[in-house]
Structures are given as C-alpha cells and as structure tokens.
Design a protein around this motif. Structure first.
Motif, PDB file in Angstrom:
ATOM      1  N   ALA A   1       0.835  -1.209   0.000  1.00  0.00           N
ATOM      2  CA  ALA A   1       0.000   0.000   0.000  1.00  0.00           C
ATOM      3  C   ALA A   1       0.866   1.254   0.000  1.00  0.00           C
ATOM      4  CB  ALA A   1      -0.957  -0.007   1.188  1.00  0.00           C
TER       5      ALA A   1
ATOM      6  N   ALA B   1      -6.052   5.660  -4.675  1.00  0.00           N
ATOM      7  CA  ALA B   1      -6.926   5.197  -3.590  1.00  0.00           C
ATOM      8  C   ALA B   1      -7.479   3.803  -3.906  1.00  0.00           C
ATOM      9  CB  ALA B   1      -8.069   6.184  -3.367  1.00  0.00           C
TER      10      ALA B   1
ATOM     11  N   MET C   1      -4.648   1.358  -3.463  1.00  0.00           N
ATOM     12  CA  MET C   1      -4.372   1.073  -2.043  1.00  0.00           C
ATOM     13  C   MET C   1      -5.383   0.088  -1.490  1.00  0.00           C
ATOM     14  SD  MET C   1      -3.113   4.557  -0.102  1.00  0.00           S
ATOM     15  CE  MET C   1      -4.320   5.663  -0.788  1.00  0.00           C
ATOM     16  N   LYS C   2      -6.668   0.360  -1.739  1.00  0.00           N
ATOM     17  CA  LYS C   2      -7.708  -0.554  -1.255  1.00  0.00           C
ATOM     18  C   LYS C   2      -7.477  -1.967  -1.800  1.00  0.00           C
ATOM     19  CE  LYS C   2     -11.519   2.810  -0.860  1.00  0.00           C
ATOM     20  NZ  LYS C   2     -12.880   3.153  -1.357  1.00  0.00           N
TER      21      LYS C   2
ATOM     22  N   LEU D   1      -4.558  -3.666  -0.119  1.00  0.00           N
ATOM     23  CA  LEU D   1      -4.853  -3.921   1.297  1.00  0.00           C
ATOM     24  C   LEU D   1      -5.689  -5.190   1.481  1.00  0.00           C
ATOM     25  CD1 LEU D   1      -5.571  -0.252   2.477  1.00  0.00           C
ATOM     26  CD2 LEU D   1      -3.681  -1.694   3.263  1.00  0.00           C
ATOM     27  N   VAL D   2      -6.575  -5.458   0.523  1.00  0.00           N
ATOM     28  CA  VAL D   2      -7.466  -6.626   0.660  1.00  0.00           C
ATOM     29  C   VAL D   2      -7.065  -7.815  -0.217  1.00  0.00           C
ATOM     30  CG1 VAL D   2      -9.403  -5.102   1.241  1.00  0.00           C
ATOM     31  CG2 VAL D   2      -9.191  -5.960  -1.107  1.00  0.00           C
TER      32      VAL D   2
ATOM     33  N   LEU E   1     -15.369  -4.502  -1.805  1.00  0.00           N
ATOM     34  CA  LEU E   1     -14.057  -5.123  -1.590  1.00  0.00           C
ATOM     35  C   LEU E   1     -13.917  -6.405  -2.412  1.00  0.00           C
ATOM     36  CD1 LEU E   1     -13.309  -4.506   2.187  1.00  0.00           C
ATOM     37  CD2 LEU E   1     -12.960  -3.014   0.219  1.00  0.00           C
TER      38      LEU E   1
END
Lengths: 200, 200
Positions: free
Chosen positions: A48, A65, A68-69, A72-73, A118
């Motif tokens: 990230a 953004a 990053m999301k 992260l997942v 997500l």
C-alpha cells in the motif's frame, strides 16, 4: 421498538476482528534483515505504501486510492486458503477454487454494499486487466524481488528457483511498471551471476 | 551524458527497503488469538482497512484516501523511536522529540515532494485537528481496544491498567467516532465488571 441506529456496525466489527487472522498467514518471503518470514498483513501494508510512491512509473494513469484498497485486501482470501508459494506447482492446483470460496466467506461477513466493493476489488486484482490491477500486481511481484535481492537471494536460493521461473513470475512488473523493468532485469541477472538464482 | 530517466527511483527504493524495519517494531497489543504481540506494520494495515469501512461514523466527512495514507505512515517514526506503550509515563518522556527527529530522517529518505507529502500527513496525524486526523486517531485507539476486549483484557490486564486511564486513552474515539462511543463505553464497563480493567 426503536430503529437500530447502527445496523452495519456488528458485521463491520466482526470483519475487523476476522481479518486479524491474516497476521498469522506466513509467506515464504524473508524480511530484509533475514530474521523471519513475512506475514501477509504486513506484506499488504508494504504494498500500500509502494502504491503511494510509484504511480509515476505505472503503465497507465492509476487511481491511487483504488490501488491502495486493492492491495490492502488482495490477500484476505489466504485466511481460509493459505498462502501458496508461487513456485510450488502442486500447491497451486485448485488454488483458484479455494480462493473463490474464501472470498465468498470473508467478504460475505461485511454489510452487503461494503462486502461487494471489496470483493469486486479482489476480483479485479485477480483478473489483472485494469490499470490499477496491473499496477497492484506489479507491486505484488516487485516487493518480494527487492526482499530476495537484499537477503542473499532469499526464497530463490532457499528453493533453488531457476532464472526462467523468475522471469515468468516477474512478468506483471514488465506489464504494470514498464519503466522499472530494466531495473528488475538487472537485479535478476546480477542474482544469476552471484548464483542466487539457478541456471535454467 | 544523457538525462537519468528515473532520478527519483533510487531514493524511493531505499525508502521501500528502509520501512521494512517497521515489521520488527513490536507493540504491546496482542493478536486476537493471543499468540503473540502485534507489530506496527500489520497494525497500520489493520487501521487502513478500518479506515475504508468506518467512514459513515466519522465526526465529520473524511477523505478516505488521505486517511489511508495517514494511518499507513503514522508509525514509521517508530523505526528509530520505537513503540512507546501508551500507559508507560516514564517511557513517554521525550517521545515527541525522538519522533520528530525520526520523522526528519525517515521521510527525508524520499524524493523531496513525496517526503514532504508523507511528513505533512504524519504531522497532521499528530496534531489531530483535521477531520481525517481525528478519524485516524480514533481508529488507532479503537483497534487495540477491540483486541483487548477479545484477549481477556489483553494489555489492560497484563499491565494492571485502571479504568480512568482507559477512558483518557480512548478520548480520541469519542471525538473522532462519536456514534461508536457508546459501544466503547460498554466494552470498557464490561471489562471493568469482569476485572480485566482495574478499579480506579
């Protein structure tokens, strides 16, 4: 009966507690000090921050953004499916189905709208077609390469990985971070010369 | 001499390798399975996902991308300054100056524009005034509370922390996530009743 003012909160808190398990999923990659293997939560954190820093080299303009999301997942499915070592052909059999079931369960814990957002980011990462997904996949390959280069070959040396395997594995960097590709080639060739990567 | 096409890259790669050290900075908080203490890198990852999920409860509208960046970098100063346990009064003496020097060095590794962006986000987090900083600080307190509540009192019990200390420590949640505050109060009061938090 009064309305529940926070109908989403129990599911959100349950998910926040559930994903703590990713800190216990250990990858093959070593930390750069060689002290231990990395877990998938701290790996995702590392990606990230890389996502923030390396946008200027992305093959196409990216929304940082969303990237990053996505990173992260991207490994949350490993809570159920475990981390499969990239160079383990047998371990990779059935991986896709295991991870799809894991995604159903893990993202299914969340309130529907958030779970869907997500889950779609995870699908997008796996499909590796959009600019963000290509960038995210490139980061996901570049980071362990940097770790291997800084731990005397790391997992390449430990598992006797061959040059052609490394080039195949790093292909997403060529696609997602084309400007950085010559740097990757130099790292691979230097590692071959040092004997950290095996001859084909 | 031809122009270097990627003048920023060496500093960016140096920073990416440097921040790997945060994975070795161990906090007091236990993982929810009680197996070990958490490190600051995986803690930051956890906060970044919480930042995606809990915006609807923030005291004021927040930019989730800025918040994610803020929590991803908020503990990087600990690479030099270490993690100081919140309830350790002696350890907190001089903390601010140690962390300021650490921020100068760590963010100073990056190319100037990027280093300044992340440094300013760290300053903003520390000042805890903007909506994003208040939200980020609330997340940073809420997460260990959830861990303590799920590890039989965790660090509260281990360090014999008192009720008034917990309320003081959790104040940023009241400010940044006011809707969630009653949930926090219930968790604290239940933990007092169970004896996980000491009487004042």
């Amino acid at each position: 009966m009064i309305d529940n003012p926070m109908p989403d909160l129990p599911a959100q808190l349950a998910f926040i507690l559930e994903i703590d398990k990713l800190k216990g999923v250990v990858r093959q990659t070593l930390l750069t000090d060689g002290s231990r293997r990395e877990n998938s939560a701290e790996h995702s954190w590392h990606l990230a921050i890389m996502a923030i820093l390396l946008t200027q080299y992305a093959a196409a303009p990216v929304d940082v953004a969303r990237t990053m999301k996505m990173v992260l997942v991207h490994d949350l499915v490993e809570i159920d499916a475990g981390d499969t070592f990239a160079y383990d052909a047998a371990g990779n059999v059935g991986k896709e189905e295991r991870e799809r079931l894991a995604a159903n369960r893990v993202f299914g814990i969340l309130p529907e709208v958030q779970g869907r957002e997500l889950r779609e980011l995870w699908d997008e990462f796996e499909e590796a077609v959009t600019p963000e997904a290509r960038y995210a996949n490139a980061l996901d390959r570049l980071q362990p390469l940097l770790h291997n280069a800084n731990t005397e070959g790391g997992t390449w040396r430990i598992h006797n990985v061959k040059r052609a395997q490394v080039y195949k594995r790093m292909e997403p960097v060529r696609i997602g971070l084309p400007e950085i590709w010559p740097v990757v080639v130099k790292i691979i060739e230097d590692a071959c010369a040092t004997g950290w990567i095996a001859r084909d």
